[in-house]
Design a protein around this motif. Structure first.
Motif, PDB file in Angstrom:
ATOM      1  N   THR A 269      46.304  39.303  39.012  1.00  0.00           N
ATOM      2  CA  THR A 269      47.023  39.927  40.123  1.00  0.00           C
ATOM      3  C   THR A 269      46.416  39.400  41.420  1.00  0.00           C
ATOM      4  N   PRO A 270      47.225  39.331  42.476  1.00  0.00           N
ATOM      5  CA  PRO A 270      46.690  38.827  43.745  1.00  0.00           C
ATOM      6  C   PRO A 270      45.509  39.694  44.186  1.00  0.00           C
ATOM      7  N   VAL A 271      44.569  39.053  44.830  1.00  0.00           N
ATOM      8  CA  VAL A 271      43.372  39.775  45.267  1.00  0.00           C
ATOM      9  C   VAL A 271      43.750  40.838  46.292  1.00  0.00           C
ATOM     10  N   GLN A 272      43.243  42.033  46.092  1.00  0.00           N
ATOM     11  CA  GLN A 272      43.455  43.150  47.012  1.00  0.00           C
ATOM     12  C   GLN A 272      42.089  43.659  47.440  1.00  0.00           C
ATOM     13  N   ALA A 273      42.057  44.388  48.522  1.00  0.00           N
ATOM     14  CA  ALA A 273      40.824  45.073  48.905  1.00  0.00           C
ATOM     15  C   ALA A 273      40.511  46.109  47.830  1.00  0.00           C
ATOM     16  N   PRO A 274      39.221  46.449  47.644  1.00  0.00           N
ATOM     17  CA  PRO A 274      38.853  47.419  46.603  1.00  0.00           C
ATOM     18  C   PRO A 274      39.630  48.724  46.782  1.00  0.00           C
ATOM     19  N   SER A 275      40.224  49.187  45.692  1.00  0.00           N
ATOM     20  CA  SER A 275      41.009  50.419  45.725  1.00  0.00           C
ATOM     21  C   SER A 275      40.173  51.567  45.162  1.00  0.00           C
ATOM     22  N   ASN A 276      40.711  52.771  45.237  1.00  0.00           N
ATOM     23  CA  ASN A 276      40.014  53.910  44.628  1.00  0.00           C
ATOM     24  C   ASN A 276      39.843  53.691  43.131  1.00  0.00           C
TER      25      ASN A 276
ATOM     26  N   THR B  11      35.960  37.787  49.809  1.00  0.00           N
ATOM     27  CA  THR B  11      36.473  39.136  49.547  1.00  0.00           C
ATOM     28  C   THR B  11      37.294  39.182  48.257  1.00  0.00           C
ATOM     29  N   GLY B  12      36.943  38.314  47.320  1.00  0.00           N
ATOM     30  CA  GLY B  12      37.700  38.251  46.065  1.00  0.00           C
ATOM     31  C   GLY B  12      37.238  39.286  45.049  1.00  0.00           C
ATOM     32  N   PHE B  13      37.690  39.085  43.802  1.00  0.00           N
ATOM     33  CA  PHE B  13      37.389  40.026  42.718  1.00  0.00           C
ATOM     34  C   PHE B  13      35.895  40.228  42.504  1.00  0.00           C
ATOM     35  N   VAL B  14      35.161  39.105  42.475  1.00  0.00           N
ATOM     36  CA  VAL B  14      33.744  39.206  42.137  1.00  0.00           C
ATOM     37  C   VAL B  14      32.981  39.865  43.273  1.00  0.00           C
ATOM     38  N   ALA B  15      33.394  39.564  44.509  1.00  0.00           N
ATOM     39  CA  ALA B  15      32.761  40.201  45.668  1.00  0.00           C
ATOM     40  C   ALA B  15      32.920  41.712  45.562  1.00  0.00           C
ATOM     41  N   SER B  16      34.097  42.128  45.151  1.00  0.00           N
ATOM     42  CA  SER B  16      34.386  43.552  45.012  1.00  0.00           C
ATOM     43  C   SER B  16      33.516  44.189  43.925  1.00  0.00           C
ATOM     44  N   LYS B  17      33.442  43.532  42.775  1.00  0.00           N
ATOM     45  CA  LYS B  17      32.623  44.064  41.676  1.00  0.00           C
ATOM     46  C   LYS B  17      31.152  44.149  42.091  1.00  0.00           C
ATOM     47  N   PHE B  18      30.688  43.106  42.760  1.00  0.00           N
ATOM     48  CA  PHE B  18      29.292  43.079  43.197  1.00  0.00           C
ATOM     49  C   PHE B  18      29.011  44.222  44.170  1.00  0.00           C
ATOM     50  N   ALA B  19      29.879  44.347  45.167  1.00  0.00           N
ATOM     51  CA  ALA B  19      29.652  45.352  46.216  1.00  0.00           C
ATOM     52  C   ALA B  19      29.719  46.764  45.641  1.00  0.00           C
ATOM     53  N   GLN B  38      39.673  37.832  59.710  1.00  0.00           N
ATOM     54  CA  GLN B  38      39.056  39.080  60.159  1.00  0.00           C
ATOM     55  C   GLN B  38      39.728  40.269  59.469  1.00  0.00           C
ATOM     56  N   GLU B  39      41.028  40.155  59.297  1.00  0.00           N
ATOM     57  CA  GLU B  39      41.830  41.207  58.680  1.00  0.00           C
ATOM     58  C   GLU B  39      41.381  41.491  57.248  1.00  0.00           C
ATOM     59  N   LYS B  40      41.220  40.400  56.493  1.00  0.00           N
ATOM     60  CA  LYS B  40      40.797  40.526  55.093  1.00  0.00           C
ATOM     61  C   LYS B  40      39.421  41.166  55.007  1.00  0.00           C
ATOM     62  N   ALA B  41      38.531  40.731  55.867  1.00  0.00           N
ATOM     63  CA  ALA B  41      37.167  41.267  55.857  1.00  0.00           C
ATOM     64  C   ALA B  41      37.199  42.763  56.153  1.00  0.00           C
ATOM     65  N   LYS B  42      38.025  43.145  57.111  1.00  0.00           N
ATOM     66  CA  LYS B  42      38.128  44.565  57.478  1.00  0.00           C
ATOM     67  C   LYS B  42      38.722  45.392  56.347  1.00  0.00           C
ATOM     68  N   ALA B  43      39.755  44.843  55.704  1.00  0.00           N
ATOM     69  CA  ALA B  43      40.380  45.556  54.584  1.00  0.00           C
ATOM     70  C   ALA B  43      39.373  45.721  53.444  1.00  0.00           C
ATOM     71  N   PHE B  44      38.571  44.681  53.225  1.00  0.00           N
ATOM     72  CA  PHE B  44      37.562  44.716  52.160  1.00  0.00           C
ATOM     73  C   PHE B  44      36.523  45.805  52.446  1.00  0.00           C
ATOM     74  N   ILE B  71      27.111  34.995  48.444  1.00  0.00           N
ATOM     75  CA  ILE B  71      28.227  34.073  48.666  1.00  0.00           C
ATOM     76  C   ILE B  71      29.167  34.120  47.468  1.00  0.00           C
ATOM     77  N   ALA B  72      30.362  34.653  47.703  1.00  0.00           N
ATOM     78  CA  ALA B  72      31.338  34.795  46.618  1.00  0.00           C
ATOM     79  C   ALA B  72      32.630  34.069  46.966  1.00  0.00           C
ATOM     80  N   THR B  73      32.489  33.011  47.728  1.00  0.00           N
ATOM     81  CA  THR B  73      33.646  32.179  48.077  1.00  0.00           C
ATOM     82  C   THR B  73      33.901  31.201  46.923  1.00  0.00           C
TER      83      THR B  73
END
Lengths: 353, 353
Positions: A269-276, B11-19, B38-44, B71-73
């Motif tokens: 699925t396209p990358v999204q910001a972390p959800s609940n 701000t991808g999947f792995v960045a989310s799992k790590f954070a 900037q938008e993506k970073a803020k949403a993340f 670094i998760a780019t």
């Protein structure tokens, strides 16, 4: 139906398993036993509790009341004994490894064809119901395109002078004793590989005690097999295709269960910001539950298919010989001689590396 | 103890799992997020529910309140981003694959050493408790001499343009995405292999979608690994030694259980004539019972060792970075840079075949 009468060359472990395995069939019997020593042959027949003629190989091959001879002598005399039987027009079931090398295998095949005598390798595992299930499912396209085979056959053996597995001149070694099972299975499922590569661990001046085999088919399908005389291995086989994966549970030489895992390609699925949901998904609490359930989930995964064998599973090949011989066939469609030669060709290429 | 403050690149999947994984630790926090937008970073950051500074890579690397940058780019910009952080004297945790190739990996390592900056590959699986157990048991000699490693990592993916795994220029491919797990594990257990061979299945002009890898160490130990983007595989690891075999249950990237099977070399008893025991042993009745019990026997086989991970298992590497950085170390003893370079060297050799 007339009883099918077997002569047996050799009185070792496999001869014993084969002969005892025949008991599950009503119409097969052992009528003759040949060995280097008359004493051994007599002890073997007595142990089997059969009233068999006992004698030398030359004596037994000449008996008129023998329909086929099962050769269970060591690999280094397979060619000798097979040619002896073929010359006497006796149908032959020849223990695996079929021969010491491809040249010998080819010579046996040529003799059988020239003399119009039935001959088959005693690769009993091919006739195993679980293997037949696997073959049917692969042929029916249930797995889609086959991508990978992963298998192993390793049981640690005590390295001793008397253990023929470590005796090169008698046809020992991991490839000849164990590799042939996996190679024959792969060739049964996919035909002759065009790519053959291996890493062997050899005893100084002796046998290959371990081998890591890689086979390839048209750059599409790959097989990785490990065989060993010095290490215990998982001893199962996984066949991965585009539509499903089938695991043939251990032991690979006599499986009785398959597990079928349907493949569903993971859609990213396209990358999204972390959800609940992600917060819950990545929480320690959820992972603790998951880890405790995992063994259960793994045990329940896949569709289990029981494919139990009858008897000790050695009799299927005997029945195949009977049916072929009584219907006048010179080869088995399930275990043709070309495949036995192909297996030995692969072994040759691996041993030459 | 001061809180350890992370900046995150990507701000991808792995960045989310790590954070999200950091939450299990009391003393780590995400204080900055960098992205191309900037938008993506803020949403993340909003999704993470953290109050983080959001900005470009250049902005985040300059923040003084950041202790380390994860670094998760994508792999194709790992070198760029790692060198940027190192130049700014920021400790680096660099997502796997460490780089696109060994030359890049070596350049990153050299820069970290020249600048005296901590750098580590985010090979999180090395820090997994089950892997640590395996490593300790191997190092303690519990398995004896290691003979064979058999492992796989394959999950079928939908082949699409947007799936970076199939994008060569972004660092996709089975070896870079999955091979590195098994290669890094093997190198962790056994050091750098001297033999490297592989059979790759490549998309025309594109990535390796499947690879069968063979590694060797001094002609003694062999590893066979299969990795795939197009097929589901068993995804476990078996390590066979002279004294025991250990199986790391699936999934290989985050195992939580080992099974230890003691090896007892089979002693071949001298051949005897078939005994009454053999008649029973080879009987269909006994084999029927055996086959029905087999799944249970298999499930009970081996000594099960639970080695459950905390959190989502991504935090162990973060804690390693904190401990190293706060004690002034430039490398992790568990995941040293030499190993990251060695993994990339093996990948290079495989891709060059």
């Amino acid at each position: 139906m007339d009883r099918f009468r077997w002569g047996i060359f050799g009185t070792g472990f496999v001869a014993s398993k084969f002969a005892l395995g025949l008991k599950v069939l009503g119409n097969h019997e052992v009528v003759a036993v040949a060995s280097r020593s008359q004493e051994k042959a007599k002890a073997f027949a007595a142990g089997l509790k059969v009233d068999a003629v006992c004698g030398s190989y030359a004596e037994i091959v000449g008996l008129t009341n023998v329909d086929a001879i099962y050769i269970a002598t060591p690999p280094n005399v397979h060619k000798l004994h097979a040619l002896m039987c073929i010359a006497a027009s006796k149908a032959v079931l020849l223990e695996k490894p079929f021969a010491m090398n491809a040249a010998e295998a080819q010579a046996i095949r040529a003799a059988a064809q020239a003399n119009g005598v039935f001959c088959m390798e005693a690769m009993w595992t091919r006739f195993n119901p679980a293997v037949q299930q696997l073959k049917n499912r692969v042929d029916a396209g249930e797995l889609g395109e086959i991508h990978l085979l992963n298998g192993s056959f390793g049981i640690q053996e005590v390295h001793s002078e008397s253990n023929h597995l470590f005796n090169k001149s008698m046809g020992g070694g991991a490839l000849l004793d164990r590799g042939v099972y996996l190679l024959s299975l792969a060739i049964y499922l996919l035909g002759k590989p065009d790519y053959v590569s291996g890493v062997l661990r050899c005893v100084e001046g002796g046998v290959d005690e371990q081998a890591a085999i890689t086979l390839g088919w048209q750059g599409k399908t790959t097989a990785q097999f490990s065989v060993s005389l010095i290490a215990d291995l998982p001893n199962n086989l996984s066949v991965s295709g585009s539509k499903a994966r089938i695991e043939l549970d251990a032991p690979i030489y006599r499986p009785s269960r398959l597990r079928v895992f349907a493949s569903r390609a993971s859609v990213r699925t396209p990358v999204q910001a972390p959800s609940n949901k992600d917060h819950i998904r990545e929480s320690g609490a959820l992972h603790q539950i998951h880890q405790h359930l995992l063994p259960l989930l793994m045990a329940k995964a896949g569709k289990k298919v029981n494919a139990l064998y009858a008897g000790n599973a050695y009799h299927y090949q005997a029945e195949e010989v009977r049916q072929c011989v009584q219907s006048g066939k010179l080869e088995s469609a399930i275990m043709p001689l070309a495949d036995s030669v192909a297996v030995m060709e692969v072994v040759d290429r691996l041993l030459a590396q």
